[in-house]
Design a protein around this motif. Sequence first.
Motif, PDB file in Angstrom:
ATOM      1  N   LYS A  16       5.489   6.681  13.814  1.00  0.00           N
ATOM      2  CA  LYS A  16       4.793   7.228  14.978  1.00  0.00           C
ATOM      3  C   LYS A  16       5.077   8.715  15.128  1.00  0.00           C
ATOM      4  O   LYS A  16       4.224   9.476  15.533  1.00  0.00           O
ATOM      5  CB  LYS A  16       5.211   6.503  16.248  1.00  0.00           C
ATOM      6  N   GLY A  17       6.298   9.120  14.801  1.00  0.00           N
ATOM      7  CA  GLY A  17       6.657  10.509  14.987  1.00  0.00           C
ATOM      8  C   GLY A  17       6.958  11.236  13.694  1.00  0.00           C
ATOM      9  O   GLY A  17       7.160  12.429  13.687  1.00  0.00           O
ATOM     10  N   GLY A  18       6.978  10.528  12.572  1.00  0.00           N
ATOM     11  CA  GLY A  18       7.300  11.140  11.290  1.00  0.00           C
ATOM     12  C   GLY A  18       6.075  11.733  10.626  1.00  0.00           C
ATOM     13  O   GLY A  18       5.022  11.901  11.247  1.00  0.00           O
ATOM     14  N   PRO A  19       6.203  12.056   9.341  1.00  0.00           N
ATOM     15  CA  PRO A  19       5.069  12.644   8.620  1.00  0.00           C
ATOM     16  C   PRO A  19       3.910  11.651   8.495  1.00  0.00           C
ATOM     17  O   PRO A  19       4.119  10.438   8.463  1.00  0.00           O
ATOM     18  CB  PRO A  19       5.659  12.980   7.246  1.00  0.00           C
ATOM     19  N   ASN A  20       2.722  12.172   8.411  1.00  0.00           N
ATOM     20  CA  ASN A  20       1.524  11.340   8.346  1.00  0.00           C
ATOM     21  C   ASN A  20       1.280  10.900   6.900  1.00  0.00           C
ATOM     22  O   ASN A  20       0.347  11.364   6.237  1.00  0.00           O
ATOM     23  CB  ASN A  20       0.312  12.110   8.897  1.00  0.00           C
ATOM     24  N   THR A  21       2.123  10.013   6.409  1.00  0.00           N
ATOM     25  CA  THR A  21       2.018   9.561   5.019  1.00  0.00           C
ATOM     26  C   THR A  21       1.700   8.080   4.903  1.00  0.00           C
ATOM     27  O   THR A  21       1.480   7.599   3.801  1.00  0.00           O
ATOM     28  CB  THR A  21       3.327   9.837   4.263  1.00  0.00           C
ATOM     29  N   GLY A  22       1.674   7.358   5.997  1.00  0.00           N
ATOM     30  CA  GLY A  22       1.437   5.917   5.946  1.00  0.00           C
ATOM     31  C   GLY A  22      -0.027   5.559   6.085  1.00  0.00           C
ATOM     32  O   GLY A  22      -0.843   6.334   6.584  1.00  0.00           O
ATOM     33  N   VAL A  23      -0.347   4.367   5.628  1.00  0.00           N
ATOM     34  CA  VAL A  23      -1.652   3.746   5.841  1.00  0.00           C
ATOM     35  C   VAL A  23      -1.353   2.366   6.410  1.00  0.00           C
ATOM     36  O   VAL A  23      -0.584   1.607   5.821  1.00  0.00           O
ATOM     37  CB  VAL A  23      -2.449   3.633   4.529  1.00  0.00           C
ATOM     38  N   PHE A  24      -1.940   2.046   7.554  1.00  0.00           N
ATOM     39  CA  PHE A  24      -1.552   0.850   8.287  1.00  0.00           C
ATOM     40  C   PHE A  24      -2.710  -0.123   8.407  1.00  0.00           C
ATOM     41  O   PHE A  24      -3.806   0.248   8.823  1.00  0.00           O
ATOM     42  CB  PHE A  24      -1.045   1.239   9.676  1.00  0.00           C
ATOM     43  N   LEU A  25      -2.448  -1.356   8.047  1.00  0.00           N
ATOM     44  CA  LEU A  25      -3.408  -2.445   8.183  1.00  0.00           C
ATOM     45  C   LEU A  25      -2.800  -3.442   9.153  1.00  0.00           C
ATOM     46  O   LEU A  25      -1.762  -4.040   8.871  1.00  0.00           O
ATOM     47  CB  LEU A  25      -3.679  -3.113   6.840  1.00  0.00           C
ATOM     48  N   GLN A  26      -3.443  -3.587  10.288  1.00  0.00           N
ATOM     49  CA  GLN A  26      -2.975  -4.521  11.301  1.00  0.00           C
ATOM     50  C   GLN A  26      -3.883  -5.739  11.262  1.00  0.00           C
ATOM     51  O   GLN A  26      -5.090  -5.621  11.460  1.00  0.00           O
ATOM     52  CB  GLN A  26      -3.013  -3.869  12.684  1.00  0.00           C
ATOM     53  N   ILE A  27      -3.297  -6.890  10.973  1.00  0.00           N
ATOM     54  CA  ILE A  27      -4.054  -8.139  10.957  1.00  0.00           C
ATOM     55  C   ILE A  27      -3.584  -8.969  12.135  1.00  0.00           C
ATOM     56  O   ILE A  27      -2.400  -9.289  12.249  1.00  0.00           O
ATOM     57  CB  ILE A  27      -3.850  -8.907   9.640  1.00  0.00           C
ATOM     58  N   THR A  28      -4.526  -9.295  13.018  1.00  0.00           N
ATOM     59  CA  THR A  28      -4.209 -10.089  14.198  1.00  0.00           C
ATOM     60  C   THR A  28      -5.037 -11.368  14.171  1.00  0.00           C
ATOM     61  O   THR A  28      -6.004 -11.485  13.413  1.00  0.00           O
ATOM     62  CB  THR A  28      -4.502  -9.305  15.494  1.00  0.00           C
ATOM     63  N   CYS A  29      -4.626 -12.310  14.995  1.00  0.00           N
ATOM     64  CA  CYS A  29      -5.386 -13.560  15.097  1.00  0.00           C
ATOM     65  C   CYS A  29      -5.233 -14.133  16.496  1.00  0.00           C
ATOM     66  O   CYS A  29      -4.343 -13.746  17.248  1.00  0.00           O
ATOM     67  CB  CYS A  29      -4.911 -14.567  14.055  1.00  0.00           C
ATOM     68  N   ASP A  30      -6.120 -15.034  16.814  1.00  0.00           N
ATOM     69  CA  ASP A  30      -6.011 -15.788  18.056  1.00  0.00           C
ATOM     70  C   ASP A  30      -5.077 -16.964  17.810  1.00  0.00           C
ATOM     71  O   ASP A  30      -5.039 -17.522  16.706  1.00  0.00           O
ATOM     72  CB  ASP A  30      -7.384 -16.312  18.484  1.00  0.00           C
ATOM     73  N   GLY A  63      -3.219  10.205  15.013  1.00  0.00           N
ATOM     74  CA  GLY A  63      -3.941  10.582  13.805  1.00  0.00           C
ATOM     75  C   GLY A  63      -3.542   9.812  12.559  1.00  0.00           C
ATOM     76  O   GLY A  63      -3.808  10.262  11.446  1.00  0.00           O
ATOM     77  N   ARG A  64      -2.928   8.658  12.743  1.00  0.00           N
ATOM     78  CA  ARG A  64      -2.528   7.848  11.590  1.00  0.00           C
ATOM     79  C   ARG A  64      -3.726   7.086  11.055  1.00  0.00           C
ATOM     80  O   ARG A  64      -4.654   6.732  11.787  1.00  0.00           O
ATOM     81  CB  ARG A  64      -1.420   6.873  11.968  1.00  0.00           C
ATOM     82  N   ARG A  65      -3.690   6.821   9.766  1.00  0.00           N
ATOM     83  CA  ARG A  65      -4.760   6.037   9.140  1.00  0.00           C
ATOM     84  C   ARG A  65      -4.444   4.567   9.398  1.00  0.00           C
ATOM     85  O   ARG A  65      -3.474   4.028   8.855  1.00  0.00           O
ATOM     86  CB  ARG A  65      -4.825   6.342   7.651  1.00  0.00           C
ATOM     87  N   ALA A  66      -5.277   3.947  10.234  1.00  0.00           N
ATOM     88  CA  ALA A  66      -5.008   2.574  10.651  1.00  0.00           C
ATOM     89  C   ALA A  66      -6.310   1.795  10.756  1.00  0.00           C
ATOM     90  O   ALA A  66      -7.335   2.330  11.170  1.00  0.00           O
ATOM     91  CB  ALA A  66      -4.279   2.566  11.994  1.00  0.00           C
ATOM     92  N   LEU A  67      -6.227   0.540  10.375  1.00  0.00           N
ATOM     93  CA  LEU A  67      -7.360  -0.371  10.455  1.00  0.00           C
ATOM     94  C   LEU A  67      -6.862  -1.688  11.009  1.00  0.00           C
ATOM     95  O   LEU A  67      -5.809  -2.184  10.609  1.00  0.00           O
ATOM     96  CB  LEU A  67      -7.961  -0.590   9.059  1.00  0.00           C
ATOM     97  N   ARG A  68      -7.619  -2.253  11.923  1.00  0.00           N
ATOM     98  CA  ARG A  68      -7.288  -3.564  12.495  1.00  0.00           C
ATOM     99  C   ARG A  68      -8.315  -4.564  12.021  1.00  0.00           C
ATOM    100  O   ARG A  68      -9.522  -4.325  12.100  1.00  0.00           O
ATOM    101  CB  ARG A  68      -7.304  -3.502  14.020  1.00  0.00           C
ATOM    102  N   ILE A  69      -7.835  -5.690  11.542  1.00  0.00           N
ATOM    103  CA  ILE A  69      -8.695  -6.814  11.182  1.00  0.00           C
ATOM    104  C   ILE A  69      -8.267  -7.984  12.047  1.00  0.00           C
ATOM    105  O   ILE A  69      -7.088  -8.355  12.056  1.00  0.00           O
ATOM    106  CB  ILE A  69      -8.572  -7.163   9.688  1.00  0.00           C
ATOM    107  N   HIS A  70      -9.212  -8.527  12.796  1.00  0.00           N
ATOM    108  CA  HIS A  70      -8.886  -9.635  13.692  1.00  0.00           C
ATOM    109  C   HIS A  70      -9.471 -10.937  13.150  1.00  0.00           C
ATOM    110  O   HIS A  70     -10.668 -11.028  12.872  1.00  0.00           O
ATOM    111  CB  HIS A  70      -9.412  -9.373  15.105  1.00  0.00           C
ATOM    112  N   LEU A  71      -8.617 -11.908  12.998  1.00  0.00           N
ATOM    113  CA  LEU A  71      -9.012 -13.237  12.552  1.00  0.00           C
ATOM    114  C   LEU A  71      -9.110 -14.147  13.777  1.00  0.00           C
ATOM    115  O   LEU A  71      -8.424 -13.934  14.763  1.00  0.00           O
ATOM    116  CB  LEU A  71      -7.979 -13.809  11.584  1.00  0.00           C
ATOM    117  N   ASP A  72      -9.924 -15.159  13.678  1.00  0.00           N
ATOM    118  CA  ASP A  72      -9.984 -16.143  14.762  1.00  0.00           C
ATOM    119  C   ASP A  72      -8.761 -17.054  14.669  1.00  0.00           C
ATOM    120  O   ASP A  72      -7.739 -16.671  14.127  1.00  0.00           O
ATOM    121  CB  ASP A  72     -11.278 -16.945  14.669  1.00  0.00           C
ATOM    122  N   THR A  73      -8.880 -18.259  15.124  1.00  0.00           N
ATOM    123  CA  THR A  73      -7.745 -19.186  15.088  1.00  0.00           C
ATOM    124  C   THR A  73      -7.522 -19.799  13.714  1.00  0.00           C
ATOM    125  O   THR A  73      -6.429 -20.263  13.420  1.00  0.00           O
ATOM    126  CB  THR A  73      -7.932 -20.325  16.111  1.00  0.00           C
TER     127      THR A  73
END
Length: 91
Positions: A16-30, A63-73
């Motif tokens: 969150k506060g470090g260098p902008n070198t990460g790529v984040f994929l957030q996978i969530t579900c119900d 400004g981080r590279r982030a993508l959220r993918i939401h799955l159902d149940t």
Amino acid sequence: MGFGPRFLHSTGQAYKGGPNTGVFLQITCDDASDLAVPGQAYTFGAVKAAQARGDLQVLVERGRRALRIHLDTDVRRGLQTLRSAVAQAIG
């Protein structure tokens, strides 16, 4: 790599506060079944979903590279669909 919602609490300051070198994929579900938080008008699933949304919001605001993918149940089916989409994309 980690899974949440705990991952941001243990590693969040590093990206969150470090260098902008990460790529984040957030996978969530119900949740297939959810439980009420004792004495509250909301559920544990609502708490987890709010944490995930907040985590993603902070990444995007910074400004981080982030993508959220939401799955159902049906997480298994959702992950299979995701795997197929990734395989096709890199194909």
